[in-house]
Motif scaffolding. Structure first.
Motif, short mmCIF file in Angstrom:
data_model
loop_
_atom_site.label_atom_id
_atom_site.label_comp_id
_atom_site.label_asym_id
_atom_site.label_seq_id
_atom_site.Cartn_x
_atom_site.Cartn_y
_atom_site.Cartn_z
N UNK A 1 -19.35 -3.48 9.39
CA UNK A 1 -19.49 -2.22 8.66
C UNK A 1 -19.89 -2.43 7.21
N UNK B 1 -16.07 -10.72 8.73
CA UNK B 1 -16.17 -9.31 8.32
C UNK B 1 -15.76 -8.35 9.44
N UNK B 2 -14.57 -8.51 9.94
CA UNK B 2 -14.04 -7.59 10.94
C UNK B 2 -13.26 -6.49 10.22
N UNK B 3 -13.70 -5.23 10.36
CA UNK B 3 -13.00 -4.16 9.61
C UNK B 3 -11.57 -3.95 10.10
N UNK B 4 -10.70 -3.59 9.18
CA UNK B 4 -9.30 -3.30 9.53
C UNK B 4 -9.18 -1.80 9.78
N UNK C 1 -5.27 0.72 8.44
CA UNK C 1 -4.98 1.50 7.22
C UNK C 1 -5.35 2.98 7.36
N UNK C 2 -6.39 3.27 8.19
CA UNK C 2 -6.76 4.68 8.36
C UNK C 2 -5.61 5.43 9.04
N UNK D 1 -10.88 -6.23 1.48
CA UNK D 1 -9.77 -6.41 2.43
C UNK D 1 -9.99 -5.59 3.71
N UNK D 2 -10.23 -4.29 3.57
CA UNK D 2 -10.42 -3.45 4.76
C UNK D 2 -11.82 -3.64 5.38
N UNK D 3 -12.77 -4.03 4.56
CA UNK D 3 -14.14 -4.30 5.01
C UNK D 3 -14.76 -3.11 5.73
N UNK D 4 -14.59 -1.96 5.13
CA UNK D 4 -15.13 -0.73 5.73
C UNK D 4 -16.56 -0.45 5.25
N UNK D 5 -16.82 -0.73 3.98
CA UNK D 5 -18.14 -0.43 3.39
C UNK D 5 -18.59 -1.63 2.55
N UNK D 6 -19.88 -1.71 2.24
CA UNK D 6 -20.34 -2.80 1.36
C UNK D 6 -19.68 -2.71 -0.02
N UNK E 1 -23.95 4.55 3.19
CA UNK E 1 -22.84 3.60 3.24
C UNK E 1 -22.52 3.00 1.86
#
Lengths: 691, 325
Positions: free
Chosen positions: A23, A657-660, A663-664, B173-178, B190
């Motif tokens: 992501x 880069x595995x999203x967590x 937390x959501x 940490x969460x690696x949700x967005x760049x 994004x």
């Protein structure tokens, strides 16, 4: 609500699975899997015109695009020049006043001119460029270079090199080396005078003007004639200033309407190198693409990859990153292939080993990150203004004062505190890997250090004794009866600079000397230096080429800043040194030259016009999928040698880069917990009666 | 209203001349024309003749404000100030000292700034108003106390911390967005999420507290008591009556900054590598590029004046009692 939570989580997972891309991947998926190198730049280039560009952040790009006739060998040390677009190394011939050839061992004073004859390779083609296509009459739909419908090429000729040399004298280009080259290249200043006299200076057709010192001999041969003997001129030929420029470029960019759309040679280069610029948005990103017309060059011998065709990488994307934190984090995520180490991240990357050597931290080793270090061919020093009545002067007492200060300022401590140990203290002006630099006991500055199997700074009592010799016993100025006050002219404010300046103040307090910090803005500081009003100052120099002349000229009397607007910021002017410099600068490397260099080094070590400071050390990290990295501090065109393992990069990027997702869910759950009492309160309030 | 707007435009002319003069004076107090030339030519191997040549080709070889050697009107027009400033008034920004077309640079760079600033403003406004209305609804309860406490905490944190913390938590940490970057078209989405989120969250504290105060002030008025007496639900009172009547002070703060949105944010654009206008002026100051500095200051002044006029106009829509004359 739970249905909504599930929907959000589902969307995220779906997005994560799409194209199998993380992501947080900042690049389009198609470029991520291609043979593309990702790098960053922090300062936007001002110009990409090879006649004007003279800074490292610009050379990073143009050195991959423009090809001067010669280049530095990527692997050989000491640095060695080899042909690039020329077929052989330039033929150097010495001439007398009648233009007759002289033997190669002719004394310098008998040489009136030196002629460089250069033969270029046949069949080299320029990058695809609209300048080689028929000119358009309507530019309405053109906004960037790629909008031109037709791009073409042509063969490189010797005339293109001559054209570029003429451009150095162009009155509106303001080439930074015009003044220095005007001293050497025959007819360059005369050409400038002619061009200056023209009414319209913006649309000058240089093909209508001749230059005595640069002539086309044939389609593939050209000659440069310089005044006298200047052996260092060969190094200039390895810089983009002497790369070829087709006259078509001038015609193309001088079309009406091009400048208004920012379509200029400053922005859109035109070269023969391994890469060409396909996107130039220095406010966001610069993209270099493999030049489809690149002539065959192979990886240099001395390596397992020798004879493999260059370049290895198809595309390079440079992204503007002004802050170090995002660069560092994206490097750790695998989105940059290499990174320098800033002071903020040093502790995360580097640790001291059991024997005091630097090594990577376990986190870096776990990611198989590689470290490359190199002592830079530069020097950072503190200078004394030799014209100053207190710290200047060439007699024993003034010399003793400067030597005392040189001992007191502990640059080993400075490097440890402010540079994270990245540097080595300097013994003289010449950095390591430059001819003339002596290592070990031979190169020791005996005025500041003792030799105890390594250089050990003299005890402060030695400095105090010297200070007494200088006429300032215990640091007291006999004229005032108070501690000697010296003025330190500096630029820069902010906490980091304040800490540095306080450190310098403490160093001189060891001698009971009071250091008065005179901080000012950059312009006023430069003015002080030009007028000789500074007393102590910080300065530095980065090598133009790997020759001791490029450092000793910083101390040559004819190059004094106050008297001659030169680069000798300390205004050092020792007749003995000047004589030795004049003899040394035109000599070829030989034991005789080394002897003179040693003599010059000893002389300036004694006179101490500089506190020699330190040579910075560069630390670069790169991932293990990037290969063929070898620090080369003179060459800028090293991109073509680098190689990527794309499969390995993709695999590791994916793993890192595995999203967590939890937390959501956590955030949504917290909202639900808050909403429950809120809802209860709302119901209660709505149902309550007025009385 | 037309007369009013024309009068305001007329008033703007001396203000803009004053702004220009002030910018010019401040710039040339710090930098001389020689300094500008040196900055562009670099430090190595540069002689005074090179500096004179650069100044001549960039129009910095003239006197600053008054040309004693010229006669008549030329003594004013043949100066750096006039040559570099006059055409600004027809919005011809000219070329920068780096020889770039400033107008085109502004056009290119304003869109990324707007892409961040516009959603931040709209989402932030909606969030702040909603949060403030909820706090007003739950006033004098534990939820209100907790909400106000949260606002104070959010206000106390520096903007830089939000950016670095947001990048660390959500990007690293969460690696949700760049973590940073920008792209064109829909691919920009994004990259926009994180800066917009940070912009919204960092603004909640001050925004919600201000709006809560405004709403509570409205709640004490007679028309609210009347609405309640008629049996209208509390939520309807808040969102229909209180919000509408508290719009004037909200508009004062919002409309004035609307034209400035595309000028960007220096910190945000710097940390997120957004190619906007936020750093354009700072880069120009660092490069001692007077042509760009004066263009950006002029543009900023024009936009601010437009913002003030728009604010006045918006009053007439928010409150029918207000008339512009």
């Amino acid at each position: 609500m739970l249905r909504f939570v599930n929907l959000i989580i589902g969307c995220l997972l779906l997005a994560a699975c799409e194209n199998n891309a993380p992501l947080n991947n900042p690049y389009p998926q198609n470029t991520s899997v291609s043979n593309t190198l990702y790098s960053s730049f922090s300062e936007r280039p001002k110009t990409l015109d090879p006649a004007r560009s003279y800074s490292s952040n610009e050379y990073k790009f143009i050195a991959q695009i423009y090809e001067p006739p010669i280049q530095y060998h990527y692997l050989k040390r000491p640095y060695t020049l080899v042909p690039l677009s020329s077929s052989t190394m330039p033929l150097v011939e010495y001439l007398d006043a009648q233009g007759q050839l002289l033997p190669s061992d002719t004394p310098t004073k008998s040489i009136v001119q030196t002629r460089y004859t250069i033969e270029i390779q046949k069949g080299i083609q320029y990058q695809p460029h609209p300048a080689f296509a028929p000119l358009l009459t309507d530019l309405n739909n053109i906004n960037v270079l790629m909008d031109f419908p037709e791009q073409s090429t042509r063969e490189l000729t010797a005339n293109d090199y001559v054209h570029q040399i003429k451009r150095l004298a162009h009155p509106t280009l303001h080439s930074p080396i015009y003044s220095i080259m005007g001293n050497y290249i025959e007819g360059l200043t005369e050409l400038r005078t002619t061009l200056d006299a023209l009414k319209d200076k913006t649309n000058i057709d240089l093909t209508q003007h001749t230059l005595e010192g640069a002539k086309t001999v044939s389609r593939y041969h050209y000659q440069i004639t310089i005044k006298g003997k200047y052996p260092q001129f060969i190094y200039w030929l390895a810089m983009p200033f002497f790369a070829p420029m087709p006259p078509e470029a001038d015609t193309f960019y001088n079309q009406p309407g091009m400048k208004e759309k920012n379509l200029t040679l400053d922005w859109y280069p035109i070269g023969t190198g391994p890469y060409y610029l396909t996107e130039n948005n220095p406010n966001r990103r610069m993209v270099l693409q493999k030049n489809p017309n690149f002539h065959g060059e192979t990886y240099p011998a001395l390596s397992e990859h020798s004879n493999q065709a260059l370049p290895f990488i198809d595309q390079v994307i440079y992204v503007l990153e002004k802050e170090t934190i995002p660069i560092w984090n994206k490097f750790l995520q695998g989105y940059y292939d290499a990174s320098v180490i800033s002071s903020d991240n040093f502790d995360q990357a580097i640790q001291m080993g059991s024997t005091g050597e630097t090594e990577l931290t376990p986190i870096m080793m776990e990611k198989n990150i590689q470290l490359k270090t190199a002592v830079q061919t530069s020097i950072s020093y503190m200078g004394f203004n030799m014209k100053d009545p207190i710290v200047g002067g060439y007699d024993a007492s003034h010399r003793a004062l400067r030597q005392a200060i040189s001992i007191a300022i502990d640059y080993e401590e400075y490097i440890a505190i402010f540079n994270n140990g990245r540097g080595i203290s300097a013994q003289g002006p010449i950095p390591p890997s430059i001819y003339g630099h002596l290592t070990g006991k031979e190169g020791l500055n005996k005025n500041v250090y003792n030799w105890e199997n390594k250089p050990v700074r003299k005890h402060i009592t030695a400095a105090k004794n010297l200070l007494a010799t200088a006429g300032y016993p215990k640091g007291i100025n006999p004229k005032t009866g108070k501690p000697l006050v010296l003025h330190f002219d500096v630029t820069g404010t902010g906490p980091e600079n304040k800490a540095r300046f306080s450190w310098y103040r403490k160093q001189l307090q060891k001698l009971n000397i009071q250091l008065d910090i005179r901080a000012t803005d950059y312009n006023r500081f430069q003015e002080k230096m030009r007028k000789g009003n500074a007393q102590l100052f910080l300065w530095g120099w980065n090598a133009d080429y790997p020759d001791p002349e490029n450092f000793f000229f910083l101390l040559d009397g004819k190059n004094g800043k106050v008297a001659h607007q030169g680069e000798n910021a300390a205004n050092y002017n020792s007749p003995e040194f000047n004589t030795l410099f004049a003899a040394m600068k035109n000599m070829d490397n030989s034991p005789k030259r080394q002897a003179i260099i040693t003599q010059m080094t000893t002389l300036v070590q004694q006179d101490a016009p500089w506190v020699w400071g330190y040579h910075p050390k560069s630390y670069t990290l790169h991932h293990n999928w990037l290969h063929n990295i070898k620090p080369n501090l003179m060459a800028n065109n090293t991109l073509k040698y680098q190689r990527l393992d794309i499969a390995q990069r993709n695999q590791q990027r994916k793993a890192w880069n595995q999203p967590m997702v939890w937390p959501i869910a956590f955030v949504l759950l917290t909202l639900v917990i808050i909403c429950v009492p809120a809802w209860q309160h709302y119901r209660r309030k709505e149902q309550q009666t007025a009385l | 209203m037309t007369t009013y707007i024309l009068r305001r435009i007329f008033y703007a002319i001396p203000i803009l001349i004053g702004v220009n003069l002030l910018t010019f004076t401040l710039f040339f107090v710090v930098n001389s024309a020689d300094d500008i030339a040196r900055m562009h030519l670099g430090n190595k191997h540069v002689k005074q003749t090179d500096i004179e040549s650069w100044k001549a080709s960039h129009g910095y070889d003239k006197p600053l404000l008054f040309n004693q050697n010229a006669a008549g009107i030329n003594s004013i027009t043949d100066t750096i100030f006039y040559q570099k400033s006059a055409r600004l008034f027809v919005f011809d920004f000219g070329r920068s000292d780096l020889d770039r077309n400033i107008g085109q640079d502004i056009q290119t760079r304003m869109w990324p700034s707007l892409a961040i600033a516009a959603p931040t403003l709209l989402i932030g406004l909606a969030t702040n108003i909603t949060f403030a209305l909820l706090l007003t609804f739950f006033r004098a309860t534990r939820l209100d106390t907790a909400g106000v406490f949260l606002c104070v905490v959010l206000m106390s944190i520096s903007g830089l911390f939000y950016i670095i913390g947001g990048q660390y938590l959500i990007g690293k940490i969460f690696q949700w967005v760049p973590i940073s970057g920008y792209d064109s078209g829909t691919d920009a989405l994004k990259f926009i999420i994180l800066p917009v989120l940070i912009g919204v969250v960092s603004g909640i504290g001050s925004g919600a507290r201000l709006y809560r105060t405004l709403f509570i002030e409205e709640l004490g008025k007679d028309y609210i008591r009347m609405a309640r007496a008629k049996g209208i639900s509390e939520l309807r009172v808040l969102f229909r009556h209180v919000l509408k009547n508290a719009m004037i002070p909200i508009l004062t703060g919002i409309v004035v900054i609307l034209p400035m949105l595309f000028m960007g944010s220096l910190l945000m654009e710097s940390f997120f590598a957004i190619p906007g206008l936020g750093s354009y002026t700072i880069d120009a100051i660092n490069d001692q590029d007077f042509a760009t500095v004066r263009a950006m200051v002029f543009l900023g002044a024009v936009l601010y004046i437009i913002g003030l006029v728009l604010t006045d106009i918006s009053y007439t829509f928010a409150d029918p009692r207000v008339r512009l004359s």
